[in-house]
Design an enzyme around this catalytic site. Structure first.
Site, PDB file in Angstrom:
ATOM      1  N   ARG A 102       0.954  -1.242  -0.063  1.00  0.00           N
ATOM      2  CA  ARG A 102       0.073  -0.042  -0.111  1.00  0.00           C
ATOM      3  C   ARG A 102       0.987   1.297   0.089  1.00  0.00           C
ATOM      4  NH1 ARG A 102      -5.470   1.541   3.388  1.00  0.00           N
ATOM      5  NH2 ARG A 102      -6.262  -0.184   1.870  1.00  0.00           N
ATOM      6  N   HIS A 129      -7.560   0.398  -6.495  1.00  0.00           N
ATOM      7  CA  HIS A 129      -7.528  -0.338  -5.211  1.00  0.00           C
ATOM      8  C   HIS A 129      -8.164  -1.663  -5.636  1.00  0.00           C
ATOM      9  CE1 HIS A 129      -7.813  -1.418  -1.201  1.00  0.00           C
ATOM     10  NE2 HIS A 129      -8.787  -0.519  -0.625  1.00  0.00           N
ATOM     11  N   GLN A 132     -10.147  -4.089  -3.108  1.00  0.00           N
ATOM     12  CA  GLN A 132     -11.510  -3.409  -2.486  1.00  0.00           C
ATOM     13  C   GLN A 132     -12.546  -3.835  -3.668  1.00  0.00           C
ATOM     14  OE1 GLN A 132     -12.410  -1.993   0.398  1.00  0.00           O
ATOM     15  NE2 GLN A 132     -14.226  -2.738  -0.385  1.00  0.00           N
ATOM     16  N   ASP A 220     -17.156   7.098  -1.746  1.00  0.00           N
ATOM     17  CA  ASP A 220     -16.035   6.958  -1.070  1.00  0.00           C
ATOM     18  C   ASP A 220     -15.715   8.359  -0.325  1.00  0.00           C
ATOM     19  OD1 ASP A 220     -13.530   6.077   0.037  1.00  0.00           O
ATOM     20  OD2 ASP A 220     -12.590   6.172  -1.998  1.00  0.00           O
ATOM     21  N   ARG A 288     -13.641  -8.447   2.103  1.00  0.00           N
ATOM     22  CA  ARG A 288     -12.240  -8.448   1.886  1.00  0.00           C
ATOM     23  C   ARG A 288     -11.457  -9.423   2.229  1.00  0.00           C
ATOM     24  NH1 ARG A 288      -9.988  -3.212   1.621  1.00  0.00           N
ATOM     25  NH2 ARG A 288      -8.357  -4.656   1.153  1.00  0.00           N
TER      26      ARG A 288
HETATM   27  N1  NVA Z   1      -9.938   6.544  -1.546  1.00  0.00           N
HETATM   28  C1  NVA Z   1      -9.634   6.261  -0.162  1.00  0.00           C
HETATM   29  C2  NVA Z   1      -9.947   4.806  -0.175  1.00  0.00           C
HETATM   30  C3  NVA Z   1      -9.485   4.051   1.475  1.00  0.00           C
HETATM   31  C4  NVA Z   1      -9.674   2.811   1.488  1.00  0.00           C
HETATM   32  C5  NVA Z   1      -7.999   6.603  -0.130  1.00  0.00           C
HETATM   33  O1  NVA Z   1      -7.417   6.516  -0.924  1.00  0.00           O
HETATM   34  O2  NVA Z   1      -7.817   7.174   1.111  1.00  0.00           O
HETATM   35  N1   CP Z   2     -11.486  -0.006   2.615  1.00  0.00           N
HETATM   36  C1   CP Z   2      -9.968  -0.417   2.785  1.00  0.00           C
HETATM   37  O1   CP Z   2      -9.134  -0.246   2.128  1.00  0.00           O
HETATM   38  O2   CP Z   2      -9.994   0.105   4.004  1.00  0.00           O
HETATM   39  P1   CP Z   2      -8.546   0.344   5.067  1.00  0.00           P
HETATM   40  O3   CP Z   2      -7.967   1.751   4.546  1.00  0.00           O
HETATM   41  O4   CP Z   2      -8.881   0.138   6.420  1.00  0.00           O
HETATM   42  O5   CP Z   2      -7.555  -0.776   4.485  1.00  0.00           O
END
Ligand code: NVA
Ligand code: CP
Length: 304
Positions: A102, A129, A132, A220, A288
């Site tokens: 990540r 992502h 997800q 989101d 997930r």
């Molecule tokens: N768009 C959000 C998703 C978090 C799971 C981010 O990148 O912070």
């Molecule tokens: N939806 C998701 O990826 O959540 P986290 O940021 O908690 O991993």
């Protein structure tokens, strides 16, 4: 060697195959027949950004598949002190059997892939992502029995999640309408690729246009990780994009509401919608785990 850098790496058949495997993992969970194909293997889970669901689902997935999960954060490793990612990639991949990452820039994920000897899985970048989306599609397919013929809507930021939804629509040749304000549009390249694959994807400006008759409505946060300094400007730009009861009322009467979480009640989604009868967010979060197992098995070319 297989990397899962984005949904397209799976291809249409691979995507459906991963969803099938995830269903099996869910149905078998906790039973004696639950497979442990990662026995004797380790997976490094590298986080340069915060995470709850992704970290927990990957860590539990590896453990339940019989493997050893190893969580590394930037702050708790030499990465936080500037050790180059290509060095980290070469060291890790001499010891572990797969790496998840990540991070902010997609380019950093590509760099890890270039120097890794083992499969790499994208656990979120600013561009996508995929893990997800697997959970989102699993949730819809289990609730509706199919992904065919559904009308998908996306509200808000043209961010990593929106881009992965566009990729999914291309792979599934599905209908997806995104409502995003000016200046916050999704990737034009992803749009063109999805259209070329036969996805019926369009971007509109007004949320009611996107949700009209939709079967699945996703949203989101307005401010993703790393964009905190833009938060005030974003709140202004996204006025009118909140998924609330009035907006949801324009979707199909049984429309499913999805949110990858974490959610900001009263910003991108009202508390009533998030907690309401059309919300599937907790099933989506649980998915997930099952999809993480399926994604790991796909990348490592293991039978679940
Ligand atoms: N768009 C959000 C998703 C978090 C799971 C981010 O990148 O912070
Ligand atoms: N939806 C998701 O990826 O959540 P986290 O940021 O908690 O991993």
């Amino acid at each position: 060697m297989r990397h899962l850098s984005c949904l397209s790496d799976l291809g249409p058949d691979g995507l459906l195959g991963v969803l099938d495997a995830a269903d099996t993992f869910k149905d078998q969970r906790g039973s004696a027949s639950s497979p442990r194909p990662l026995t004797g293997r380790s997976v490094a889970l590298v986080f340069e950004k915060a995470s709850t669901r992704t970290r927990v689902s990957l860590e539990i997935a590896v453990a339940e598949l019989g493997g050893h999960p190893l969580v590394l954060t930037a702050a708790g490793s030499q990465m936080g002190r500037g050790e180059p990612l290509e060095d980290t990639a070469r060291v890790l991949s001499r010891m572990v059997h797969a790496i998840t990452l990540r991070t902010a820039e997609d380019q950093r994920l590509r760099q890890l892939m270039a120097f890794s000897r083992v499969p790499v899985i994208n656990a979120l970048t600013d561009d996508g992502h995929p893990l997800q989306l697997l959970a989102d599609l699993m949730t819809v397919r289990r609730a509706r029995g199919t992904l065919r013929g559904l009308r998908f809507a996306w509200l808000g930021d043209g961010n990593n999640m929106a881009n992965s939804w566009i990729e999914a629509a291309g792979l599934l040749q599905a209908e997806l309408t995104l409502a995003c304000p000016h200046g916050y549009l999704p990737s034009q390249q992803q749009l063109e690729r999805a259209l070329a694959r036969g996805g019926k994807v369009r971007v509109v400006q007004h949320p009611h246009e996107a949700v009209q008759g939709a079967d699945v409505v996703s949203t989101d946060v307005f401010t993703s990780m790393g964009q905190e300094a833009e938060s005030a400007a974003r709140l202004e730009a996204f006025k009118g994009y909140q998924l609330d009861e009035a907006l949801l009322g324009q979707a199909a009467p049984d429309a499913m509401v999805l949110h990858c979480l974490p959610a900001h009640r009263g910003e991108e989604i009202s508390a009533g919608v998030l907690e309401g009868p059309q919300s599937h967010v907790w099933d989506q979060a649980e998915a997930r785990l099952h999809t993480a197992k399926a994604a790991l098995c796909w990348a490592l070319e293991l039978n679940g």
